[in-house]
Structures are given as structure tokens and as C-alpha cells.
Motif scaffolding. Structure first.
Motif, short mmCIF file in Angstrom:
data_model
loop_
_atom_site.label_atom_id
_atom_site.label_comp_id
_atom_site.label_asym_id
_atom_site.label_seq_id
_atom_site.Cartn_x
_atom_site.Cartn_y
_atom_site.Cartn_z
N ARG A 1 0.83 -1.47 0.00
CA ARG A 1 0.07 0.00 0.18
C ARG A 1 0.69 1.33 0.10
O ARG A 1 0.81 2.03 -0.78
CB ARG A 1 -0.95 -0.06 1.37
CG ARG A 1 -1.77 1.22 1.48
CD ARG A 1 -2.30 1.45 2.82
NE ARG A 1 -1.08 1.56 3.72
CZ ARG A 1 -1.11 1.47 5.19
NH1 ARG A 1 -2.29 1.05 5.70
NH2 ARG A 1 -0.29 1.65 5.90
N ASP A 2 1.69 1.33 0.84
CA ASP A 2 2.85 2.49 1.23
C ASP A 2 3.53 2.79 -0.24
O ASP A 2 3.88 3.85 -0.64
CB ASP A 2 3.44 2.23 2.40
CG ASP A 2 2.65 2.41 3.45
OD1 ASP A 2 1.40 2.65 3.37
OD2 ASP A 2 2.90 2.31 4.67
N ALA A 3 4.09 1.61 -0.58
CA ALA A 3 4.92 1.74 -2.01
C ALA A 3 4.08 2.13 -3.06
O ALA A 3 4.61 3.20 -3.79
CB ALA A 3 5.48 0.32 -2.24
N TYR A 4 3.02 1.82 -3.26
CA TYR A 4 2.04 1.99 -4.24
C TYR A 4 1.59 3.44 -4.37
O TYR A 4 1.86 4.33 -5.24
CB TYR A 4 0.83 1.38 -4.26
CG TYR A 4 -0.19 1.60 -5.61
CD1 TYR A 4 0.14 0.68 -6.64
CD2 TYR A 4 -1.04 2.43 -5.55
CE1 TYR A 4 -0.61 0.86 -7.90
CE2 TYR A 4 -1.90 2.59 -6.83
CZ TYR A 4 -1.69 1.64 -7.93
OH TYR A 4 -2.29 1.62 -8.95
N ALA A 5 1.47 4.10 -2.84
CA ALA A 5 1.05 5.33 -2.68
C ALA A 5 2.23 6.33 -3.08
O ALA A 5 2.12 7.68 -3.45
CB ALA A 5 0.81 5.63 -1.32
N ALA A 6 3.44 5.83 -2.66
CA ALA A 6 4.57 6.67 -3.17
C ALA A 6 5.15 6.63 -4.49
O ALA A 6 6.16 7.20 -4.66
CB ALA A 6 5.61 6.31 -2.23
N GLY B 1 -3.68 -0.11 -12.58
CA GLY B 1 -3.39 1.25 -12.23
C GLY B 1 -4.49 2.08 -11.41
O GLY B 1 -4.74 3.06 -11.53
N ALA B 2 -5.10 1.17 -10.48
CA ALA B 2 -6.26 1.73 -9.49
C ALA B 2 -5.68 2.87 -8.70
O ALA B 2 -4.56 3.08 -8.44
CB ALA B 2 -6.63 0.65 -8.64
N GLY B 3 -6.41 3.75 -8.50
CA GLY B 3 -6.19 4.86 -7.52
C GLY B 3 -5.77 4.74 -6.14
O GLY B 3 -6.11 3.36 -5.54
N SER B 4 -4.85 5.21 -5.64
CA SER B 4 -4.29 5.09 -4.24
C SER B 4 -5.35 4.77 -3.15
O SER B 4 -5.41 3.74 -2.09
CB SER B 4 -3.57 6.10 -3.63
OG SER B 4 -2.36 6.38 -4.47
N ASP B 5 -6.44 5.61 -3.24
CA ASP B 5 -7.65 5.29 -2.31
C ASP B 5 -8.26 4.00 -2.51
O ASP B 5 -8.60 3.22 -1.27
CB ASP B 5 -8.91 6.31 -2.50
CG ASP B 5 -8.17 7.73 -1.96
OD1 ASP B 5 -7.18 7.87 -1.15
OD2 ASP B 5 -8.96 8.88 -2.39
N GLU B 6 -8.47 3.50 -3.62
CA GLU B 6 -8.87 2.22 -3.91
C GLU B 6 -7.92 1.18 -3.33
O GLU B 6 -8.25 0.00 -2.66
CB GLU B 6 -9.28 1.94 -5.37
CG GLU B 6 -9.61 0.44 -5.63
CD GLU B 6 -9.86 0.21 -7.03
OE1 GLU B 6 -10.03 -1.04 -7.47
OE2 GLU B 6 -10.11 1.14 -7.95
N ILE B 7 -6.68 1.23 -3.58
CA ILE B 7 -5.76 0.26 -2.97
C ILE B 7 -5.66 0.20 -1.33
O ILE B 7 -5.53 -0.75 -0.97
CB ILE B 7 -4.26 0.76 -3.47
CG1 ILE B 7 -4.39 0.40 -5.08
CG2 ILE B 7 -3.27 -0.20 -2.81
CD1 ILE B 7 -4.54 -1.08 -5.53
N ALA B 8 -5.81 1.53 -0.79
CA ALA B 8 -5.78 1.53 0.47
C ALA B 8 -7.12 0.84 1.21
O ALA B 8 -7.05 0.11 2.12
CB ALA B 8 -5.95 2.91 1.02
N GLY B 9 -8.20 0.88 0.18
CA GLY B 9 -9.60 -0.02 0.89
C GLY B 9 -9.21 -1.24 0.71
O GLY B 9 -9.79 -2.02 1.64
N GLN B 10 -8.48 -1.78 -0.29
CA GLN B 10 -8.34 -2.94 -0.35
C GLN B 10 -7.46 -3.54 0.60
O GLN B 10 -7.43 -4.61 1.22
CB GLN B 10 -7.94 -3.35 -1.77
CG GLN B 10 -8.86 -3.07 -3.02
CD GLN B 10 -8.73 -4.21 -4.11
OE1 GLN B 10 -8.26 -5.14 -4.03
NE2 GLN B 10 -8.94 -3.60 -5.12
N THR B 11 -6.45 -2.72 1.04
CA THR B 11 -5.63 -3.15 2.14
C THR B 11 -6.29 -3.46 3.40
O THR B 11 -6.16 -4.15 4.07
CB THR B 11 -4.49 -2.06 2.15
OG1 THR B 11 -3.81 -2.09 0.91
CG2 THR B 11 -3.61 -2.52 3.22
#
Length: 275
Positions: free
Chosen positions: A90-95, A142-152
Motif C-alpha cells: 500500500r505504502d509503496a504504491y502510494a509513493a 493502475g487503480a487509484g491509491s484510495d482504492e488500493i488503501a481500501g483493499q488493504t
């Protein structure tokens, strides 16, 4: 940033991830990789894809799978290894490290969850590995960071549910949580030592995840640990303070110059207090 290909086993997403080149975990990054798992005898797991073997004393994630069905510390450590990966993902993706994030989401499936399935079934835990592969695919798409955070968040919720099904033990809750934290701290320190000898991002990212998993576990269980073992709590806080400096965020610093002796000493102190 130099990255290398990780070996995949037992994963339906292997083809989708074939283009990714993140090293680390229990693959080609080195024989010890994530092999710092602590068992109740106080020995380190034999590790990675080396001597431990699949489902043997080490398991692919450095977890003693054979003992996980009876030991809540080892069981909890397996879950924490999975959590470490998704936090790092999650954090790597957001970065901006999107490929690294995508692969990190999928790592636990082959490294821990596949081997842990018989244990989970025995404990009445439904298979939740598809949550990891779904998140990995979303990252690849290429999902948005918010979506990735939600899946996390969804994955971590599933891990918490699985945690509630841990094997019954005479050990108190503080001792169990403290053992899991000690395991994650040792892994984080070990990975930092390996990362400092190479430019591979994956090694650093693994260690970052282990540090964050240790921190999260301690935050949830701090009251119990402090009540039952104040010395352990104090040593954990000191070790986490050092790891916070070693792993400032998910992006690897240009120089890994944290004091390895201090990190190793702090980890040893935590392990001793937890034993």
C-alpha cells in the motif's frame, strides 16, 4: 533503482506478474530472506526457500508451518508476515512504486498463505488469499491509491478475523503479542542488514513492512504487554524507535546508514525479554 525477478510458486497470478522485477522476500534476494521467524524453542526458522523447504520447519515465509497449528505466536507471526507485505504494498504504491506495490500484494500467497491453508482450515478460517491477488491485479491495472488503501483495509480485516481463530494456548495475550512483535522486529533488522549490502529495493521494502507490522501489533496490544511484561514493552519501544529511523518511509533512502549494531542489539534485547 535496481530490481530483480522473484521466483513464483503456486500462484495463478504468475503470468500477470511476469513483467515485474522486484527482488526480496524469500526469493532470489538471498538465502536468509525472511527467515527470522521465532518458534517456542527460541530458535530462528531456517528460512526462505532454502533449508526450511516448503511446509517444513521454515516454510517459504520463514514460518514454522508445522508448529503454527499449535503455537499462537507462530500462527500470529504468519499473519503478521502477510500484513507486513500488504502495508508495504500500500505504502509503496502510494509513493509511486506501483509495480513494487502490485507484486508485494501477491507475495504472501506463495510465501505464507498457500502453506498455511491446512492450518487455517483446521482453525475454521475461510480462504482469503483471493483478497491479495485481487489487490495485486488492481495495482497492476493502475487503480487509484484510495482504492488500493481500501483493499488493504479489507485484507487487514480478514487477517484480524483469522487472528481470532488462533490456536488455544496457556500463554497470556501479552506474551503472545510480544512474541509476534519480537518476530517482526527481528525480521526488520535482518532485512535492513541485507538491504544495506545491495541496491535492491525489495529488501528494504520487506524490512519496512516488517517494521510497520511490528508497530501495528504493538499498538494494538501495548496495554497487555506493558501490564504483563513491562521490560519487554520498554525494549520493544526502544527497538521501534530505532527502526523508525532506519525505515523513515516506503521509499528507500539514498544511504542506509543506521547503526546495525544498535539495531541488532535492540532486537536481541526484545527476543530475550520475550522468551
Amino acid at each position: 533503482m535496481k530490481v530483480e525477478l522473484k521466483t513464483w510458486t503456486n500462484l495463478g497470478v504468475a503470468t500477470a506478474l511476469a513483467g515485474l522485477t522486484l527482488a526480496g522476500c524469500s526469493g532470489e534476494a538471498g538465502e536468509s530472506g525472511e527467515s527470522a521467524a521465532v518458534d517456542t524453542a527460541g530458535e530462528a526458522g531456517e528460512g526462505g526457500e532454502g533449508e526450511g523447504g516448503e511446509g517444513g520447519e521454515g516454510g517459504e515465509g520463514g514460518v514454522d508451518i508445522a508448529a503454527a497449528g499449535n503455537d499462537p505466536v507462530i500462527y500470529g507471526s504468519a499473519l503478521a508476515v502477510a500484513e507486513a507485505h500488504v502495508i508495504a504494498a500500500r505504502d509503496a504504491y502510494a509513493a509511486g512504486q506501483t509495480e513494487a506495490g502490485a507484486e508485494m500484494f501477491a507475495h504472501p500467497v506463495s510465501e505464507v498463505l498457500f502453506e498455511m491453508q491446512p492450518v487455517f482450515e483446521a482453525q475454521g478460517v475461510e480462504d482469503f488469499s483471493d483478497l491479495f491477488t485481487t489487490a495485486s491485479q488492481a495495482a497492476l491495472n493502475g487503480a487509484g491509491s484510495d482504492e488500493i488503501a481500501g483493499q488493504t483495509d479489507g485484507i487487514i480485516a480478514a487477517l484480524r478475523t483469522a487472528e481470532e481463530r488462533a490456536p488455544v494456548s496457556e500463554a497470556n495475550s501479552g506474551a503472545i503479542a510480544g512474541g509476534v512483535v519480537a518476530d517482526q522486529i527481528e525480521r526488520a533488522v535482518s532485512m535492513y542488514a541485507q538491504a544495506s549490502e545491495t541496491t535492491q529495493y525489495g529488501l528494504y521494502l520487506d524490512g519496512y513492512g516488517f517494521y510497520k507490522a511490528a508497530q501495528a501489533t504493538f499498538e494494538r496490544s501495548a496495554d497487555a504487554i506493558k501490564s504483563e511484561n513491562p521490560d519487554l514493552a520498554e525494549k520493544i519501544e526502544a527497538a521501534l524507535g530505532l527502526l523508525a529511523q532506519a525505515y523513515p518511509d516506503a521509499l528507500r533512502p539514498e544511504n542506509l546508514d543506521a547503526n546495525q549494531g544498535a539495531l541488532s542489539g535492540a532486537s536481541a534485547g526484545v527476543l530475550l525479554a520475550a522468551s
